[in-house]
Design a protein around this motif. Structure first.
Motif, PDB file in Angstrom:
ATOM      1  N   LEU A   1       0.805  -1.222   0.000  1.00  0.00           N
ATOM      2  CA  LEU A   1       0.000   0.000   0.000  1.00  0.00           C
ATOM      3  C   LEU A   1       0.834   1.266   0.000  1.00  0.00           C
ATOM      4  O   LEU A   1       0.472   2.256  -0.646  1.00  0.00           O
ATOM      5  CB  LEU A   1      -0.917   0.013   1.227  1.00  0.00           C
ATOM      6  CG  LEU A   1      -2.011  -1.055   1.255  1.00  0.00           C
ATOM      7  CD1 LEU A   1      -2.584  -1.168   2.663  1.00  0.00           C
ATOM      8  CD2 LEU A   1      -3.107  -0.740   0.256  1.00  0.00           C
ATOM      9  N   ASP A   2       1.937   1.258   0.730  1.00  0.00           N
ATOM     10  CA  ASP A   2       2.758   2.460   0.877  1.00  0.00           C
ATOM     11  C   ASP A   2       4.171   2.028   1.249  1.00  0.00           C
ATOM     12  O   ASP A   2       4.484   1.815   2.423  1.00  0.00           O
ATOM     13  CB  ASP A   2       2.160   3.372   1.952  1.00  0.00           C
ATOM     14  CG  ASP A   2       2.806   4.748   1.990  1.00  0.00           C
ATOM     15  OD1 ASP A   2       4.017   4.843   1.696  1.00  0.00           O
ATOM     16  OD2 ASP A   2       2.111   5.728   2.334  1.00  0.00           O
ATOM     17  N   ALA A   3       5.020   1.869   0.249  1.00  0.00           N
ATOM     18  CA  ALA A   3       6.367   1.327   0.483  1.00  0.00           C
ATOM     19  C   ALA A   3       7.195   2.240   1.370  1.00  0.00           C
ATOM     20  O   ALA A   3       7.976   1.764   2.204  1.00  0.00           O
ATOM     21  CB  ALA A   3       7.067   1.111  -0.858  1.00  0.00           C
ATOM     22  N   ALA A   4       7.045   3.548   1.219  1.00  0.00           N
ATOM     23  CA  ALA A   4       7.835   4.481   2.037  1.00  0.00           C
ATOM     24  C   ALA A   4       7.456   4.377   3.505  1.00  0.00           C
ATOM     25  O   ALA A   4       8.326   4.360   4.388  1.00  0.00           O
ATOM     26  CB  ALA A   4       7.644   5.908   1.528  1.00  0.00           C
ATOM     27  N   LEU A   5       6.165   4.314   3.789  1.00  0.00           N
ATOM     28  CA  LEU A   5       5.726   4.173   5.175  1.00  0.00           C
ATOM     29  C   LEU A   5       6.155   2.824   5.743  1.00  0.00           C
ATOM     30  O   LEU A   5       6.537   2.723   6.918  1.00  0.00           O
ATOM     31  CB  LEU A   5       4.206   4.338   5.257  1.00  0.00           C
ATOM     32  CG  LEU A   5       3.580   4.288   6.653  1.00  0.00           C
ATOM     33  CD1 LEU A   5       4.235   5.296   7.589  1.00  0.00           C
ATOM     34  CD2 LEU A   5       2.075   4.533   6.569  1.00  0.00           C
ATOM     35  N   ALA A   6       6.122   1.778   4.918  1.00  0.00           N
ATOM     36  CA  ALA A   6       6.580   0.458   5.365  1.00  0.00           C
ATOM     37  C   ALA A   6       8.053   0.504   5.758  1.00  0.00           C
ATOM     38  O   ALA A   6       8.460  -0.104   6.761  1.00  0.00           O
ATOM     39  CB  ALA A   6       6.350  -0.582   4.273  1.00  0.00           C
ATOM     40  N   ALA A   7       8.858   1.223   4.995  1.00  0.00           N
ATOM     41  CA  ALA A   7      10.284   1.341   5.316  1.00  0.00           C
ATOM     42  C   ALA A   7      10.487   2.062   6.646  1.00  0.00           C
ATOM     43  O   ALA A   7      11.353   1.686   7.446  1.00  0.00           O
ATOM     44  CB  ALA A   7      11.011   2.078   4.188  1.00  0.00           C
TER      45      ALA A   7
ATOM     46  N   PHE B   1      14.572  -6.222   3.907  1.00  0.00           N
ATOM     47  CA  PHE B   1      13.268  -5.598   3.716  1.00  0.00           C
ATOM     48  C   PHE B   1      13.408  -4.151   3.257  1.00  0.00           C
ATOM     49  O   PHE B   1      12.636  -3.690   2.407  1.00  0.00           O
ATOM     50  CB  PHE B   1      12.443  -5.653   4.994  1.00  0.00           C
ATOM     51  CG  PHE B   1      11.094  -5.011   4.830  1.00  0.00           C
ATOM     52  CD1 PHE B   1      10.062  -5.697   4.208  1.00  0.00           C
ATOM     53  CD2 PHE B   1      10.870  -3.709   5.258  1.00  0.00           C
ATOM     54  CE1 PHE B   1       8.823  -5.099   4.023  1.00  0.00           C
ATOM     55  CE2 PHE B   1       9.634  -3.103   5.071  1.00  0.00           C
ATOM     56  CZ  PHE B   1       8.609  -3.805   4.448  1.00  0.00           C
ATOM     57  N   LEU B   2      14.368  -3.432   3.794  1.00  0.00           N
ATOM     58  CA  LEU B   2      14.541  -2.037   3.395  1.00  0.00           C
ATOM     59  C   LEU B   2      14.912  -1.937   1.920  1.00  0.00           C
ATOM     60  O   LEU B   2      14.444  -1.027   1.208  1.00  0.00           O
ATOM     61  CB  LEU B   2      15.598  -1.371   4.269  1.00  0.00           C
ATOM     62  CG  LEU B   2      15.202  -1.190   5.741  1.00  0.00           C
ATOM     63  CD1 LEU B   2      16.364  -0.609   6.545  1.00  0.00           C
ATOM     64  CD2 LEU B   2      13.960  -0.301   5.874  1.00  0.00           C
ATOM     65  N   LEU B   3      15.717  -2.875   1.435  1.00  0.00           N
ATOM     66  CA  LEU B   3      16.022  -2.902  -0.002  1.00  0.00           C
ATOM     67  C   LEU B   3      14.769  -3.200  -0.814  1.00  0.00           C
ATOM     68  O   LEU B   3      14.539  -2.606  -1.872  1.00  0.00           O
ATOM     69  CB  LEU B   3      17.101  -3.955  -0.282  1.00  0.00           C
ATOM     70  CG  LEU B   3      18.503  -3.639   0.220  1.00  0.00           C
ATOM     71  CD1 LEU B   3      19.433  -4.852  -0.012  1.00  0.00           C
ATOM     72  CD2 LEU B   3      19.069  -2.417  -0.500  1.00  0.00           C
ATOM     73  N   LEU B   4      13.960  -4.129  -0.309  1.00  0.00           N
ATOM     74  CA  LEU B   4      12.728  -4.488  -1.014  1.00  0.00           C
ATOM     75  C   LEU B   4      11.760  -3.303  -1.053  1.00  0.00           C
ATOM     76  O   LEU B   4      11.144  -3.024  -2.091  1.00  0.00           O
ATOM     77  CB  LEU B   4      12.079  -5.673  -0.306  1.00  0.00           C
ATOM     78  CG  LEU B   4      10.849  -6.286  -0.975  1.00  0.00           C
ATOM     79  CD1 LEU B   4      11.214  -6.865  -2.336  1.00  0.00           C
ATOM     80  CD2 LEU B   4      10.255  -7.368  -0.075  1.00  0.00           C
TER      81      LEU B   4
ATOM     82  N   MET C   1      12.090   5.650  -4.603  1.00  0.00           N
ATOM     83  CA  MET C   1      11.764   6.942  -3.992  1.00  0.00           C
ATOM     84  C   MET C   1      11.654   6.862  -2.480  1.00  0.00           C
ATOM     85  O   MET C   1      11.356   7.856  -1.836  1.00  0.00           O
ATOM     86  CB  MET C   1      10.452   7.466  -4.583  1.00  0.00           C
ATOM     87  CG  MET C   1      10.555   7.777  -6.071  1.00  0.00           C
ATOM     88  SD  MET C   1       9.032   8.449  -6.796  1.00  0.00           S
ATOM     89  CE  MET C   1       8.018   6.978  -6.868  1.00  0.00           C
ATOM     90  N   VAL C   2      11.830   5.665  -1.895  1.00  0.00           N
ATOM     91  CA  VAL C   2      11.715   5.513  -0.448  1.00  0.00           C
ATOM     92  C   VAL C   2      12.867   6.225   0.243  1.00  0.00           C
ATOM     93  O   VAL C   2      14.008   6.086  -0.168  1.00  0.00           O
ATOM     94  CB  VAL C   2      11.714   4.013  -0.078  1.00  0.00           C
ATOM     95  CG1 VAL C   2      11.782   3.845   1.432  1.00  0.00           C
ATOM     96  CG2 VAL C   2      10.470   3.355  -0.623  1.00  0.00           C
TER      97      VAL C   2
END
Length: 528
Positions: A487-493, A516-519, A527-528
């Motif tokens: 849903l939101d890769a940046a927030l997941a990071a 996970f951070l690479l993923l 853009m994360v």
């Protein structure tokens, strides 16, 4: 991961024995063979087979090399459907079966599956009678399992039902019904139900080989990927439900008997993009049955975001993390821009991901060989039993997972691989597992700087995922127990470090934070 688990959210982060002892106990049960049935693969198909067999009273073990639904089964368009596109292919039997299974899923997993209205916008007058005729047939095939009647909509009604749709040239629309679900959450619910019925259900345990005795499959060799511990599971019946990786196990079987084998799977890659709800603030899904190049386009509301897709690209690349290429991303953005008032751009993508579809190759079923566009290949499933007795279930889709499992077990019984096969119980079996968070990332500002809170998570939810939902890696929690990565890769990071710390205190093993951070960076297109 339910809200009801939040009561211990302030508990200290001391070492927990719950997740560790639960997994150790399950691993210990692998030595208590022989099993009636061993399933290789923990996606929709494998989990369906394991649950069906366990409910019949069989002694079952299911092994998944990564996390449950890590591959194709967590990367669907989140639709439980009869397959409108298959009507045009004349696949009436497949559509009828899928509509029956859609009804069963709505009954059996009411917390995870819900009816969803779809609207087909029409920009040419001929489209209205053309699509209405097909969708009316869809209603007829559904019969008593129908969710609602198909309706022709005026231009004004279409605009009201699809806020954000492009009004220029719009002449009307057609509304019909299908259903939506959370694929990864359903996979966890199936795993929990299979375990409750007596099955041994393990992720992060990979099948490393097959045991053959007197020319017949007699079990599998396996390894726990966390400890390196090896196991030998004896069983007269081994079901290969490895999805796009099924041919690898078929080749191992063939090598043992020096028999040639032709690959059964032809792989297609489907890409999805997730954007903010502001681009399409509708509670209905938009469907374009035929884009300029003949593909299908969806804009589907999902957990507070909008899911755009999908592509259908033939690929030979078998990877656990398939990447959308630039052409696929540009295609979806361009096509979405033709039907939405505001065209999303790359900077608007919250997450971009792809899945590999395991389609049955017609050439492997005796059809003439030659180039075949993947969108013309049927999603009907195949059950193959090799000369040595390896059972492979291939093809199909999430909607028909239950019917696939039933067909597979009945084929096993006909081949004499099961000593007994009591009646199937899955048709009306209601899954008791509760749904996870329904809303995705929290709206508005972070609550007191709490990143987990802004992601709709609590420490208790993460502990629950470890203790009761088999989560071992931070990816398991943020991609599949919750759907944050999708849903939101940046927030997941941003949420990952806190989630990893809590998870590691539960499991005692590395939570895989760096990976996970690479993923997440890949899902966020860098853009994360």
């Amino acid at each position: 991961m339910t809200a009801s688990t939040t009561t211990d959210s302030l508990a200290p982060l001391g070492p927990s024995s719950g997740a560790a002892t639960g997994r150790a106990s399950m691993l210990g049960r692998l030595d208590n063979g022989p099993f009636d049935l061993v399933v290789a693969g923990g996606g929709a198909t494998g989990l369906g087979v394991a649950l069906d067999a366990a409910l019949r009273g069989l002694k079952v073990a299911l092994l998944e090399s990564h996390d449950f639904a890590k591959g194709t089964s967590s990367r669907a368009t989140k639709l439980v459907h009869g397959g409108v596109r298959y009507l045009a292919q004349g696949r009436i039997g497949l559509v009828r079966e899928s509509l029956r299974e859609r009804s069963a899923l709505l009954h059996n997993a009411p917390e995870l599956v819900r009816p969803l209205p779809f609207v087909v916008p029409a920009y040419h007058f001929w489209e209205i009678p053309f699509y209405t005729a097909g969708l009316s047939l869809y209603d007829v095939l559904a019969g008593r399992d129908g969710l609602g009647a198909t309706h022709v909509l005026s231009r004004r009604q279409t605009g009201k039902r699809l806020p954000g749709v492009c009004m220029k040239g719009l002449v009307g629309g057609i509304e019909y019904w299908d259903a939506q679900f959370d694929d990864a959450r359903l996979a966890v619910a199936l795993a929990r139900a299979a375990e409750a019925a007596g099955a041994v259900v393990l992720n992060y345990v990979r099948v490393t080989g097959l045991i053959h005795e007197r020319g017949r499959v007699a079990g599998v060799r396996a390894q726990d990927t966390e400890t390196g511990q090896d196991f030998m599971l004896r069983s007269p019946c081994v079901v290969n439900a490895a999805g796009v990786w099924s041919d690898a196990l078929r080749r191992l079987d063939a090598q043992a008997s020096d028999r040639p084998v032709q690959d059964l799977i032809r792989t297609s890659r489907g890409t999805h993009l997730v954007v903010d709800r502001s681009f399409f603030p509708s509670d209905r899904a938009l469907l374009v049955p035929r884009t300029a190049d003949g593909r299908v386009l969806f804009a589907v509301p999902w957990l507070g975001k909008v899911l755009l897709g999908t592509t259908d690209v033939a690929t030979d690349e078998l990877t656990r993390e398939p990447r959308p290429d630039d052409a696929e991303i540009d295609y979806i953005l361009q096509e979405a821009g033709r039907y939405l008032q505001v065209q999303p751009a790359r900077r608007d993508i919250r997450s971009a991901w792809a899945g590999l579809r395991p389609l049955v190759d017609p050439a492997a079923e005796g059809a003439a060989a030659g180039p075949v566009a993947t969108r013309s290949i049927s999603r009907e499933h195949t059950v193959e039993i090799s000369a040595a007795g390896l059972v492979t279930v291939a093809g199909g889709k999430w909607t028909t997972y239950r019917a696939m499992a039933q067909d597979a077990l009945e084929a096993c019984a006909r081949a004499g691989l099961l000593a007994t096969l009591p009646p199937c119980r899955t048709q009306d079996f209601v899954l008791a597992a509760a749904a996870g968070p329904r809303a995705g990332p929290a709206h508005g500002a972070q609550r007191g700087g709490d990143v987990l809170g802004s992601a709709g998570l609590t420490p208790a939810m993460i502990r629950h995922a470890a203790r009761h939902e088999y989560a071992r890696k931070v990816e398991d929690v943020l991609a599949r127990r919750s759907r944050l990565l999708f849903l939101d890769a940046a927030l997941a990071a941003r949420a990952a470090p806190d989630a990893a710390r809590i998870l590691q205190s539960e499991t005692g093993v590395d939570a895989g934070l760096d990976d996970f951070l690479l993923l997440a960076r890949r899902y966020g297109l860098g853009m994360v």
